[in-house]
Design a protein around this motif. Sequence first.
Motif, PDB file in Angstrom:
ATOM      1  N   GLU A  59       0.814  -1.229   0.093  1.00  0.00           N
ATOM      2  CA  GLU A  59       0.099  -0.004  -0.001  1.00  0.00           C
ATOM      3  C   GLU A  59       0.812   1.201   0.130  1.00  0.00           C
ATOM      4  OE1 GLU A  59      -3.952   1.024   2.260  1.00  0.00           O
ATOM      5  OE2 GLU A  59      -2.103   1.474   3.388  1.00  0.00           O
ATOM      6  N   THR A  60       1.851   1.486   0.810  1.00  0.00           N
ATOM      7  CA  THR A  60       2.810   2.621   1.000  1.00  0.00           C
ATOM      8  C   THR A  60       4.194   2.245   1.150  1.00  0.00           C
ATOM      9  OG1 THR A  60       0.917   3.702   2.239  1.00  0.00           O
ATOM     10  CG2 THR A  60       3.223   4.609   2.407  1.00  0.00           C
ATOM     11  N   MET A  61       5.054   2.798   0.353  1.00  0.00           N
ATOM     12  CA  MET A  61       6.483   2.678   0.677  1.00  0.00           C
ATOM     13  C   MET A  61       7.151   4.222   1.095  1.00  0.00           C
ATOM     14  SD  MET A  61       7.282   0.269  -2.931  1.00  0.00           S
ATOM     15  CE  MET A  61       8.863   1.144  -3.283  1.00  0.00           C
ATOM     16  N   VAL A  62       7.915   4.248   2.059  1.00  0.00           N
ATOM     17  CA  VAL A  62       8.566   5.389   2.600  1.00  0.00           C
ATOM     18  C   VAL A  62      10.060   5.260   2.615  1.00  0.00           C
ATOM     19  CG1 VAL A  62       8.634   6.879   4.517  1.00  0.00           C
ATOM     20  CG2 VAL A  62       6.454   5.752   3.845  1.00  0.00           C
ATOM     21  N   LEU A  63      10.623   6.322   1.975  1.00  0.00           N
ATOM     22  CA  LEU A  63      12.191   6.391   2.320  1.00  0.00           C
ATOM     23  C   LEU A  63      12.520   7.745   3.198  1.00  0.00           C
ATOM     24  CD1 LEU A  63      13.659   5.430  -1.186  1.00  0.00           C
ATOM     25  CD2 LEU A  63      13.769   4.193   1.229  1.00  0.00           C
ATOM     26  N   ARG A  64      13.147   7.732   4.159  1.00  0.00           N
ATOM     27  CA  ARG A  64      13.135   8.847   4.899  1.00  0.00           C
ATOM     28  C   ARG A  64      14.904   9.050   5.321  1.00  0.00           C
ATOM     29  NH1 ARG A  64      12.419  10.453  10.516  1.00  0.00           N
ATOM     30  NH2 ARG A  64      12.080   8.500  11.061  1.00  0.00           N
ATOM     31  N   PRO A  65      15.760   9.493   4.419  1.00  0.00           N
ATOM     32  CA  PRO A  65      17.126  10.005   4.940  1.00  0.00           C
ATOM     33  C   PRO A  65      17.133  11.220   5.907  1.00  0.00           C
ATOM     34  CG  PRO A  65      16.850  10.906   2.751  1.00  0.00           C
ATOM     35  CD  PRO A  65      15.455  10.019   3.095  1.00  0.00           C
ATOM     36  N   GLY A  66      18.048  10.976   6.776  1.00  0.00           N
ATOM     37  CA  GLY A  66      18.261  12.306   7.825  1.00  0.00           C
ATOM     38  C   GLY A  66      19.577  12.505   7.980  1.00  0.00           C
ATOM     39  N   VAL A  67      20.069  13.492   8.880  1.00  0.00           N
ATOM     40  CA  VAL A  67      21.098  13.692   9.534  1.00  0.00           C
ATOM     41  C   VAL A  67      20.920  14.252  10.853  1.00  0.00           C
ATOM     42  CG1 VAL A  67      23.313  15.139   9.545  1.00  0.00           C
ATOM     43  CG2 VAL A  67      22.241  14.504   7.434  1.00  0.00           C
ATOM     44  N   GLY A  68      21.730  13.640  11.995  1.00  0.00           N
ATOM     45  CA  GLY A  68      21.374  13.944  13.222  1.00  0.00           C
ATOM     46  C   GLY A  68      22.791  14.695  13.991  1.00  0.00           C
ATOM     47  N   TYR A  69      22.392  15.359  14.824  1.00  0.00           N
ATOM     48  CA  TYR A  69      23.629  16.110  15.440  1.00  0.00           C
ATOM     49  C   TYR A  69      23.392  15.896  17.155  1.00  0.00           C
ATOM     50  CZ  TYR A  69      27.184  19.350  17.423  1.00  0.00           C
ATOM     51  OH  TYR A  69      28.085  20.016  18.163  1.00  0.00           O
ATOM     52  N   LYS A  70      24.129  15.357  17.833  1.00  0.00           N
ATOM     53  CA  LYS A  70      24.180  14.970  19.310  1.00  0.00           C
ATOM     54  C   LYS A  70      24.534  16.406  19.734  1.00  0.00           C
ATOM     55  CE  LYS A  70      25.120  11.733  22.871  1.00  0.00           C
ATOM     56  NZ  LYS A  70      25.731  10.396  23.055  1.00  0.00           N
ATOM     57  N   VAL A  71      23.917  17.026  20.389  1.00  0.00           N
ATOM     58  CA  VAL A  71      24.007  18.365  21.107  1.00  0.00           C
ATOM     59  C   VAL A  71      24.821  18.010  22.463  1.00  0.00           C
ATOM     60  CG1 VAL A  71      23.305  20.542  22.103  1.00  0.00           C
ATOM     61  CG2 VAL A  71      22.464  19.765  19.970  1.00  0.00           C
ATOM     62  N   ASN A  72      24.163  17.050  23.185  1.00  0.00           N
ATOM     63  CA  ASN A  72      24.906  16.820  24.618  1.00  0.00           C
ATOM     64  C   ASN A  72      24.434  15.202  24.747  1.00  0.00           C
ATOM     65  OD1 ASN A  72      22.012  17.003  25.682  1.00  0.00           O
ATOM     66  ND2 ASN A  72      22.736  19.146  26.138  1.00  0.00           N
ATOM     67  N   ASP A  73      24.447  14.974  26.100  1.00  0.00           N
ATOM     68  CA  ASP A  73      24.199  13.439  26.379  1.00  0.00           C
ATOM     69  C   ASP A  73      22.560  13.208  26.575  1.00  0.00           C
ATOM     70  OD1 ASP A  73      26.459  12.439  26.472  1.00  0.00           O
ATOM     71  OD2 ASP A  73      26.672  12.614  28.552  1.00  0.00           O
ATOM     72  N   THR A  74      21.843  14.366  26.524  1.00  0.00           N
ATOM     73  CA  THR A  74      20.239  14.211  26.538  1.00  0.00           C
ATOM     74  C   THR A  74      19.501  14.711  25.328  1.00  0.00           C
ATOM     75  OG1 THR A  74      20.164  16.100  27.972  1.00  0.00           O
ATOM     76  CG2 THR A  74      20.482  14.049  28.952  1.00  0.00           C
ATOM     77  N   LEU A  75      20.105  15.572  24.550  1.00  0.00           N
ATOM     78  CA  LEU A  75      19.391  16.159  23.212  1.00  0.00           C
ATOM     79  C   LEU A  75      20.145  15.821  21.995  1.00  0.00           C
ATOM     80  CD1 LEU A  75      17.373  18.243  22.330  1.00  0.00           C
ATOM     81  CD2 LEU A  75      19.075  19.967  22.494  1.00  0.00           C
ATOM     82  N   LYS A  76      19.439  15.467  20.974  1.00  0.00           N
ATOM     83  CA  LYS A  76      19.913  15.183  19.653  1.00  0.00           C
ATOM     84  C   LYS A  76      18.992  16.015  18.540  1.00  0.00           C
ATOM     85  CE  LYS A  76      20.192  11.569  16.480  1.00  0.00           C
ATOM     86  NZ  LYS A  76      20.144  10.145  16.151  1.00  0.00           N
ATOM     87  N   LEU A  77      19.340  16.638  17.770  1.00  0.00           N
ATOM     88  CA  LEU A  77      18.627  17.319  16.901  1.00  0.00           C
ATOM     89  C   LEU A  77      18.814  16.760  15.567  1.00  0.00           C
ATOM     90  CD1 LEU A  77      19.494  21.155  17.847  1.00  0.00           C
ATOM     91  CD2 LEU A  77      17.538  19.773  18.510  1.00  0.00           C
ATOM     92  N   SER A  78      17.647  16.501  14.761  1.00  0.00           N
ATOM     93  CA  SER A  78      17.987  15.621  13.472  1.00  0.00           C
ATOM     94  C   SER A  78      16.979  16.466  12.186  1.00  0.00           C
ATOM     95  CB  SER A  78      17.254  14.450  13.668  1.00  0.00           C
ATOM     96  OG  SER A  78      17.985  13.886  14.508  1.00  0.00           O
ATOM     97  N   GLY A  79      17.176  16.240  11.185  1.00  0.00           N
ATOM     98  CA  GLY A  79      16.566  16.710  10.074  1.00  0.00           C
ATOM     99  C   GLY A  79      16.542  16.015   8.757  1.00  0.00           C
ATOM    100  N   GLY A  80      15.735  16.161   7.768  1.00  0.00           N
ATOM    101  CA  GLY A  80      16.009  15.247   6.654  1.00  0.00           C
ATOM    102  C   GLY A  80      14.732  15.498   5.708  1.00  0.00           C
ATOM    103  N   TYR A  81      14.566  14.600   4.731  1.00  0.00           N
ATOM    104  CA  TYR A  81      13.531  14.460   3.732  1.00  0.00           C
ATOM    105  C   TYR A  81      12.820  12.981   3.707  1.00  0.00           C
ATOM    106  CZ  TYR A  81      11.635  13.680  -0.919  1.00  0.00           C
ATOM    107  OH  TYR A  81      10.930  13.528  -2.174  1.00  0.00           O
ATOM    108  N   ARG A  82      11.593  13.172   3.616  1.00  0.00           N
ATOM    109  CA  ARG A  82      10.669  11.906   3.412  1.00  0.00           C
ATOM    110  C   ARG A  82       9.937  12.040   2.280  1.00  0.00           C
ATOM    111  NH1 ARG A  82       5.308   9.899   6.644  1.00  0.00           N
ATOM    112  NH2 ARG A  82       4.861   8.361   5.376  1.00  0.00           N
ATOM    113  N   PHE A  83      10.148  10.645   1.394  1.00  0.00           N
ATOM    114  CA  PHE A  83       9.301  10.572   0.146  1.00  0.00           C
ATOM    115  C   PHE A  83       8.443   9.350   0.470  1.00  0.00           C
ATOM    116  CE2 PHE A  83       8.551   7.835  -3.447  1.00  0.00           C
ATOM    117  CZ  PHE A  83       7.989   8.674  -4.281  1.00  0.00           C
ATOM    118  N   SER A  84       6.984   9.427   0.005  1.00  0.00           N
ATOM    119  CA  SER A  84       6.236   8.459   0.153  1.00  0.00           C
ATOM    120  C   SER A  84       5.306   8.265  -0.967  1.00  0.00           C
ATOM    121  CB  SER A  84       5.276   8.290   1.641  1.00  0.00           C
ATOM    122  OG  SER A  84       4.729   9.357   1.582  1.00  0.00           O
TER     123      SER A  84
END
Length: 150
Positions: A59-84
Amino acid sequence: MMFRKLLIATVATAAIAPFAIAENQVWTSLELKKKSEINSKFEYTLNSEVRFDPDGDTETMVLRPGVGYKVNDTLKLSGGYRFSSTRRSGDDTIEHRIWQQAGYDLFEVGSLEVAGPTRLEQRWRETNNDLGLRIRQQISLEHPIECTKL
């Protein structure tokens, strides 16, 4: 003690199952992660999903590449693109999304860690000019399995 934890997890899963079955879909998901060799605070991810309808057809196919940055031991920020791509009666739906996510630890109780990633997505479909906004909140529980090294 370990048996009690497995029993609690099984009962919790059984309680949630009727809600999952009501959707009448089976999802498969694969996520690949790779830390940057240049800076270990960066991580590259690729998530793929295939969803099947009750008849077993894709029914559905999804691809979601992304890049994350570990700010510290408790916070990680990420972003990217999703195609479905979703197959439906009538026209299929092709959808694009740009997403940003903040993954953070909320608190710990003993060896149980509670985290809460929040994702903001801007989505658009090829069949119209509208831009939709979606916010997703996830609460996750993490507990190490006894007798394991990870």
